[in-house]
Design a protein around this motif. Structure first.
Motif, PDB file in Angstrom:
ATOM      1  N   HIS A   1       0.764  -1.143  -0.105  1.00 50.77           N
ATOM      2  CA  HIS A   1       0.044  -0.060   0.083  1.00 50.77           C
ATOM      3  C   HIS A   1       0.888   1.413   0.085  1.00 50.77           C
ATOM      4  O   HIS A   1       2.212   1.101   0.018  1.00 50.77           O
ATOM      5  CB  HIS A   1      -0.852   0.100   1.212  1.00 50.77           C
ATOM      6  CG  HIS A   1      -1.842  -1.187   1.431  1.00 50.77           C
ATOM      7  ND1 HIS A   1      -3.052  -1.308   0.906  1.00 50.77           N
ATOM      8  CD2 HIS A   1      -1.442  -2.311   2.078  1.00 50.77           C
ATOM      9  CE1 HIS A   1      -3.362  -2.749   1.567  1.00 50.77           C
ATOM     10  NE2 HIS A   1      -2.387  -3.305   2.139  1.00 50.77           N
TER      11      HIS A   1
ATOM     12  N   CYS B   1      -4.799   5.487  -0.049  1.00 49.89           N
ATOM     13  CA  CYS B   1      -3.765   4.510  -0.361  1.00 49.89           C
ATOM     14  C   CYS B   1      -3.498   5.009  -2.151  1.00 49.89           C
ATOM     15  O   CYS B   1      -4.223   4.931  -2.898  1.00 49.89           O
ATOM     16  CB  CYS B   1      -4.373   3.471  -0.386  1.00 49.89           C
ATOM     17  SG  CYS B   1      -3.237   2.045  -0.982  1.00 49.89           S
TER      18      CYS B   1
ATOM     19  N   CYS C   1      -3.954  -2.003  -4.547  1.00 48.92           N
ATOM     20  CA  CYS C   1      -3.554  -3.013  -3.761  1.00 48.92           C
ATOM     21  C   CYS C   1      -4.529  -4.064  -3.789  1.00 48.92           C
ATOM     22  O   CYS C   1      -5.000  -4.806  -2.828  1.00 48.92           O
ATOM     23  CB  CYS C   1      -3.455  -2.491  -2.323  1.00 48.92           C
ATOM     24  SG  CYS C   1      -4.842  -1.460  -1.983  1.00 48.92           S
TER      25      CYS C   1
ATOM     26  N   HIS D   1      -9.035  -1.089  -3.508  1.00 46.90           N
ATOM     27  CA  HIS D   1      -8.114   0.011  -3.474  1.00 46.90           C
ATOM     28  C   HIS D   1      -8.588   1.477  -3.514  1.00 46.90           C
ATOM     29  O   HIS D   1      -8.104   2.324  -2.815  1.00 46.90           O
ATOM     30  CB  HIS D   1      -6.745  -0.202  -4.435  1.00 46.90           C
ATOM     31  CG  HIS D   1      -5.988   1.047  -4.995  1.00 46.90           C
ATOM     32  ND1 HIS D   1      -5.344   1.634  -4.234  1.00 46.90           N
ATOM     33  CD2 HIS D   1      -6.100   1.843  -5.937  1.00 46.90           C
ATOM     34  CE1 HIS D   1      -4.673   2.705  -4.798  1.00 46.90           C
ATOM     35  NE2 HIS D   1      -4.935   2.813  -5.909  1.00 46.90           N
TER      36      HIS D   1
HETATM   37 CU1  CUA Z   1      -4.192   0.014  -0.270  1.00 46.29          CU
HETATM   38 CU2  CUA Z   1      -4.216   0.591  -2.373  1.00 46.29          CU
END
Ligand code: CUA
Ligand code: HEA
Ligand code: HEA
Ligand SMILES: [Cu+2]
Lengths: 201, 644, 334
Positions: free
Chosen positions: C165, C200, C204, C208
């Motif tokens: 992340h 973030c 991910c 996300h």
């Molecule tokens: Cu956690 Cu993108």
């Protein structure tokens, strides 16, 4: 404007060898590509190593040395055998070529069998940890190359038995030889990295 | 039998020779015959057409992406389809469009430009194409059946390891990327060898057209950049299917190992696709300005410098990964250094135009659009090379804007300039110039409307790869503008397709050299005959169709027309050294490609298929390597008759 | 609002107009972000000058060439000086100065990090798809919302147990990746009290896009009060509804993953889910996805996937009464 100079066919051979032949260049570039593959893998090995607290990690022992050393010698002999046979071709000695390549193939088969005896190379396999993965991948990628070299040389050997090669027509053996020597030479860094460096520091 | 090339030869003999050449270089009729073709122009056209289809497919995904982002909390695409869409968009554009189409340009044009009848290893060429075709289509077939990769085009592990992405889609991605690199490597070998050994007599290295130079540098970059990618994607595939631990941080694996290896490929890759595009620009600009390119040597040196430098920049994609600042500063400096060869080329083009007599064609317009767009993208690249600045905009739409600027300025617009320039050569028909202008205007304006606002989106904090965003962040309007722009580009692309189709059906016929250009491909008819040149041309300057050196004695090599022959010349000065006898049509490359595909699909489906595929492959290669004709020699050398 | 955003387009052309938004990097609220924004304005000026020059030269060149094409006698330009000044000399000077500027800025940002040994340390752990926040010096654990004192540097130690992340609060600092197996440090300081949004920044997985968080900077005195409140011993449930909700919480197995006030998460669950001890004080739930209202909470508990596809929390079907009790309990967690 000048008169055109015409080059007749007789002056333009179709049987080319060495760096005159495009195919020879093709093999040289293939070898560069393969070297890049090994260089990348070896860099990856060290990358994993510098980020690991111990090496080999997880209390694994150092890889055994005896069989790899024998193998190094076997590979060296096979490479010499092929070079010796190639030199025969210069004298148009096709018999020597056949013996050279034949001996080379036999030695590499021994190399291969020893590799199988070595198995994964220790009390671990490719899924144990990252060390196992990279060790196994480099080791067996090289073995795969040995297999390919054996197969390529067998084709050349068959052609030699059918009398295809001579002093001029030797591109085929030249190309196999380049690959053969590459497989032998690249073993040296592989051997040093996988088997010796863990002991050195 | 073919006679010597005698200018006083009676017409009947000449006609007989041409007919024989046609027979020799032709392929059997029908679909199977088509599959068995190995001529470089057939393969090149397939590369170009396939690349274009993938461009359209990836473009459709781009439009879906843009539609989803057009407004906040849009419900058009859910997260899974969106993540698949940008993964497939990026993967397709980079691996299935940009790289292969540049190889296609090289494969089609290089032999024509250097005056050869075909490439050195025609069957290998066909193999490369089939590998590309199989890899690309399997990726898309899997996509259509819902097995979509969702890891992004650079697939960072651990996310892409099986624990976090258990779907088969990523298995397809990892294996097909490994597989398709075979095609790139094969094309690189092919191009290097051909450029080294098959240039027309007199075409020493310093007389090679700039496009050929750029393709040569590109091919060398592929040789050093693609193997690391194969290693990386191979390791990922092994992690996923054979549970190796390369990228598993819990068992000593390293997430950053992937990033280093991937970008060691990834950065050179962007220049791999940019260099041939710059070759195209140089050719188009010189022929539109109707004067030799200014600074030939400087441009060649820039190509080479870019080729070298590009291997020292990869860490600039990893500034946020917490590496030591001192190390990263080195990569900042290197990234800024690569500006200089890029700038040199831009100014050489300006000087060429300035001192030329420009004819404004669509092709030239695209070239100008490319330069403007590339410079705008280049300067944002220089900004990104700054570590503190990159920490703010890394992984935001600012980066998305940067790379679309350089990719359009450095790939798409030059390619379109090339399409308009060489379409007559390839098809024998002229594209319509009026439609062409509209085509250019729509694409150029649409492009800037799409991507300019994305810089600001990056500052507003919009990360890339988000399938949605909440209202109130101030991103809605700019995204809407961007979406509208994307559709304008789409209309422009459709206009191009319409133009191409109508030209194919009813376009004006093109002469051999419709632009009055300088390089050898224009010395033959449009489209060229199967054997490219009846007589291999002789070269005594950088612009063989414009000038020749009166002090040099032209040479002509005598080739047979009853089998496929092309001259072999010396690496540096292109002195004739011999003749290369080339193989004719065959299905072996196709079978080999399928056998290798078997190995790779085995990795996904069932590991036991791998050895089967490997055996098949070996069989094919043995059949391939077996000499076709034991008595090729016709020079009457001693000892020839000794064998049967 | 609409007008102002439309102006953003022009903002790049005319570096005067301001846009805004809770994640606007060019509206900096910290020394680090300010110096980066300043770097940007300098680079923008250089870049505009370079691009403008190239475009003008290109257009002039085309104009000249067109005139020559029409038969006018146009003087040729000496190409070599043009290429050397434009392609070599000017870029070298510009880039060298930029490089020096960069190094100094980079070094000053980093030395700020190395120097501050004392001060507050906060551990932030990025999970798929939420943020675990710990104050090791105070024994506080919370999630998705970070409270810091304004006007003093805070050390963030960031890491991740699953995938990569990236921790990013544009108004306070650039981003830093959270890489499994590694621990990264970031020093950030808010000039003034305020609320900043972070998100973030490294792809991910599925959710996300919906992995955001808030940073609130308080006056040091208020911050001390906040710490006080967070470390005070838990209160006993004050009414029956809340007590009932507490039971529901454990019966519905929420407690299998979530720690709450006075009840740690079961051993072995690691940090499977956000600590809910101060849930009622949060601005949003689902890592910035929904406003923290009872209706939104009920939606979230019934079907987290409908709100945030990919979130690692199972749906829970509850009777209406139970749900009301649970909401009352969750509302008491402050
Ligand atoms: Cu956690 Cu993108
Ligand atoms: C064709 C493709 C292409 C090209 C040519 C470039 C060219 C450059 N790129 Fe770009 N880049 C990409 C494609 C490309 N890039 C892609 C695809 C990504 C994203 C990958 C991903 O994350 O998905 C990326 C990402 C990327 C990053 C990482 C950003 C991030 O993820 O945070 C960086 C950082 O340094 C960077 C820098 C540069 C630089 C310095 C150049 C330079 O080469 C530019 C040089 C050119 C010029 C500057 C213009 C001409 C010069 C002059 C007119 C002279 C005068 C100029 C000055 C004085 C400034 N690029
Ligand atoms: C050469 C490379 C290339 C090209 C040309 C493009 C072209 C386009 N790109 Fe792409 N892009 C990338 C390479 C490229 N991109 C990469 C590498 C990424 C990163 C992916 C990742 O993060 O992993 C990316 C990511 C990316 C994003 C970010 C996604 C995200 O991070 O969430 C966006 C969003 O706007 C985008 C948009 C577009 C648009 C609108 C076009 C347009 O210009 C497209 C124009 C083309 C068309 C519009 C097609 C025309 C066709 C039709 C209109 C239909 C005709 C149909 C038939 C005849 C059947 N791209
Ligand atoms: Cu790069």
């Amino acid at each position: 404007m000048n008169e055109v100079r015409r080059i007749p066919r007789q002056e333009l051979p179709v049987i080319l060898s060495g760096s005159r032949s495009p195919i020879w260049w093709g093999m040289v570039i293939l070898v560069i590509i393969e070297s890049t593959v090994f260089a990348t893998l070896i860099s990856s090995y060290f990358y994993i190593r510098v980020n690991s607290p111990a090496w080999p990690p997880g209390g694994l022992p150092n890889p055994d040395l005896l069989l790899p050393i024998i193998n190094t010698i076997v590979l060296f002999c096979s490479s010499m055998a092929v070079l010796w046979g190639m030199a025969g071709l210069k004298k148009n000695d096709l018999r020597r070529l056949k013996i050279g390549i034949g001996a080379g193939i036999a030695l590499e088969i021994i190399f291969f069998i020893i590799k199988i005896m070595m198995g994964t190379g220790g009390p671990f396999d490719w899924s144990t940890n990252a060390y196992g993965s990279i060790f196994f991948t480099i080791n067996w990628l090289h073995t795969g190359h040995v297999l390919v070299a054996i197969l390529m040389a067998s084709v050349a050997e068959m052609l030699a038995f059918r009398g295809y090669f001579d002093r001029e027509r030797k591109l085929g053996v030249q190309v196999v030889n380049i690959y053969w020597q590459f497989v032998a030479v690249v073993w040296i860094p592989v051997f040093i990295v996988l088997f010796l460096t863990p002991r050195w520091y | 039998m073919s006679g010597p090339a005698d200018p006083t030869m009676p017409d009947a003999a000449e006609r007989a020779e041409l007919a024989e050449l046609d027979r020799t270089w032709g392929s059997p009729p029908g679909f199977v015959g088509w599959l068995s073709q190995v001529n470089h122009r057939a393969i090149g056209k397939r590369y170009l057409a396939t690349g274009l289809v993938f461009f359209l497919l990836a473009g459709i995904d781009a439009l879906r992406i843009r539609l989803q982002l057009a407004m906040p909390e849009n419900a058009l695409l859910g997260p899974e389809p969106y993540n698949a869409a940008f993964t497939m968009h990026g993967t397709t554009m980079m691996f299935l469009f940009a790289v292969p189409i540049m190889e296609g340009v090289g494969i089609y044009l290089v032999p024509l430009m250097i005056g050869a009848r075909d490439m050195a290893l025609p069957r290998l060429n066909a193999l490369g194409y089939w590998v590309y075709f199989i890899a690309g289509t399997s990726l898309y077939i899997a996509y259509f059946f819902g097995l979509a990769p969702t890891g992004g085009w650079f697939s960072y592990p651990p996310l892409t390891r099986a624990e976090y992405s258990p779907d088969k889609g990523l298995d397809f991605w990892a294996t097909m990327i490994t597989f398709i690199e075979i095609a790139a490597l094969v094309a690189a070998i092919e191009l290097i060898v051909t450029i080294f050994k098959q240039r027309a007599p007199g075409m020493s290295l310093n007389r090679m057209p700039l496009l050929v130079w750029s393709v040569l540098v590109m091919a060398f970059m592929i040789v050093f950049a693609m193997p690391p990618l194969m290693v990386a994607s191979g390791m990922l595939a092994l992690d996923r299917t054979f549970s190796t631990q390369f990228f598993n941080p819990l068992l000593g694996g390293e997430a950053l190992l992937w990033q280093h290896v991937f970008w060691f490929f990834g950065h050179p890759d962007v220049y791999i696709i940019m260099l041939p595009a710059f070759g195209i620009l140089s050719m188009v600009i010189a022929s539109s300005a109707r004067r030799p390119i200014f600074g030939y040597t400087a441009i060649v040196l820039s190509f080479v410098a870019i080729g070298f430098l590009s291997f020292g920049l990869w860490v600039h994609h990893m500034f946020a990964t917490g590496l030591p600042l001192l190390g990263m500063s080195f990569f900042t400096a290197a990234s800024m250094m690569i500006t200089i060869p890029s700038g040199i080329q831009v100014f050489c083009w300006i000087a060429t135009i300035w001192n030329g007599r420009v004819r404004i064609t669509t092709s030239f317009l695209f070239a100008v659009g490319a330069i403007i767009t590339f410079v705008l993208g280049g300067v944002t690249g220089v900004m990104l090379a700054s570590v503190p600045f990159d920490l703010q905009v890394h992984d935001t739409f600012f980066v998305v804007a940067h790379f679309h600027y350089v990719l359009f300025g450095g790939v798409v617009f030059p390619l379109f300039a090339g399409f308009y320039h060489w379409f007559p050569k390839v098809t024998g028909r002229m594209l319509d110039e009026t439609v062409g202008r509209w085509n250019f205007a729509l694409m150029f304006i649409g492009f800037h409307v799409t991507f300019f606002p994305q810089h600001q989106l990056g500052f507003l904090g919009m990360p890339r790869r988000v399938f949605t965003y909440l209202d109130g962040l101030g991103w809605g309007e700019l995204n809407l503008i961007s979406t509208i722009g994307a559709f304008v580009i789409g209309v422009g692309v459709l206009l191009f397709l319409a133009n191409a189709i109508s030209a194919l059906l009813a376009g004006r016929r093109a002469e051999g050299d419709p632009w009055g250009a300088d390089s050898l491909e224009w010395a033959t008819s449009s489209p060229p005959p199967l054997y490219n040149f009846q007589r291999i041309p002789n070269v005594s300057s950088q612009n063989p169709l414009w000038r020749s050196d009166p002090d040099e004695t032209p040479v002509e090599v005598e080739l047979r027309s009853d089998r496929r022959e092309t001259p072999v010349t010396a690496l540096l000065d292109a002195r004739p050294q011999g003749r290369l006898v080339l193989p004719g049509p065959t299905l072996v490359p196709l079978f080999t490609a399928f056998s290798i595909a078997f190995v790779f699909l085995g990795l996904i489906a069932n590991p036991w298929l791998v050895p089967v595929g490997a055996l098949l492959t070996f069989g094919c290669i043995a059949a391939w390597a077996w000499p076709r004709d034991w008595n090729v020699d016709d020079t009457g050398r001693p000892g020839e008759g000794a064998r049967s | 609002m609409k007008r102002r955003n439309a102006l953003c387009l022009i903002a790049i052309l005319l570096p005067f107009t301001a846009c805004s938004g809770p994640q606007y990097a060019l509206d900096p609220r910290s020394p680090a972000s300010s110096s980066i924004a300043q770097l940007w304005w300098v680079m923008l000026a250089i870049a505009s000058a370079v691009s403008l020059t190239v475009v003008i030269l290109l257009l002039v060149a085309i104009g000249r060439a067109r005139r020559r094409e029409r038969g006018e006698d146009v003087r040729e330009i000496a190409g070599r000086p043009l290429v050397l000044t434009g392609g070599v000399v000017i870029p070298t000077i510009v880039l060298l100065s930029l490089l020096v500027y960069n190094f100094r800025l980079g070094a000053s940002l980093q030395s700020a990090e190395a120097d501050e040994i004392g001060g507050l340390t906060i551990e932030v752990v990025g999970h798929q798809f939420w943020w675990e926040v710990r104050y090791p010096g105070h024994g506080i654990t919370t999630a998705n919302e970070i409270t810091i004192p304004a006007g003093e540097p805070v050390r963030f130690l960031v890491s991740s147990p699953d995938v990569i992340h990236s921790f990013w609060v544009p108004q306070l600092h650039g981003k830093i990746d959270m890489i499994p197996g590694r621990l990264h440090t970031l020093m950030a300081e808010a000039d003034q009290p305020g609320v900043f949004r972070g998100q973030c920044a490294e792809y991910c997985g599925m959710a996300h896009a919906l992995m955001a968080f808030w940073v609130e900077a308080l006056q040091p005195a208020e911050f001390a009060a906040w710490v006080e409140a967070r470390t005070a011993p838990p209160l006993e449930p004050e009414d029956a509804q809340v007590e009932r909700g507490r039971q529901v919480f454990f019966e519905a197995e929420c407690g299998d993953c979530h720690a709450t006030r006075g009840a740690a998460a079961p051993a072995g669950s690691g940090s499977a889910a956000p600590d809910l001890a101060d849930l009622a004080t949060r601005r949003t739930i689902g890592a910035g996805t929904l406003p923290n209202t009872p209706e939104a909470l009920a939606r979230w508990i019934e079907d987290p996937q409908a709100v945030k596809p990919g979130a690692r929390m199972p749906p829970t079907a509850l009777e209406d009464a139970e749900m009301q009790a649970l909401l009352a309990y969750l509302g008491s967690l402050r």
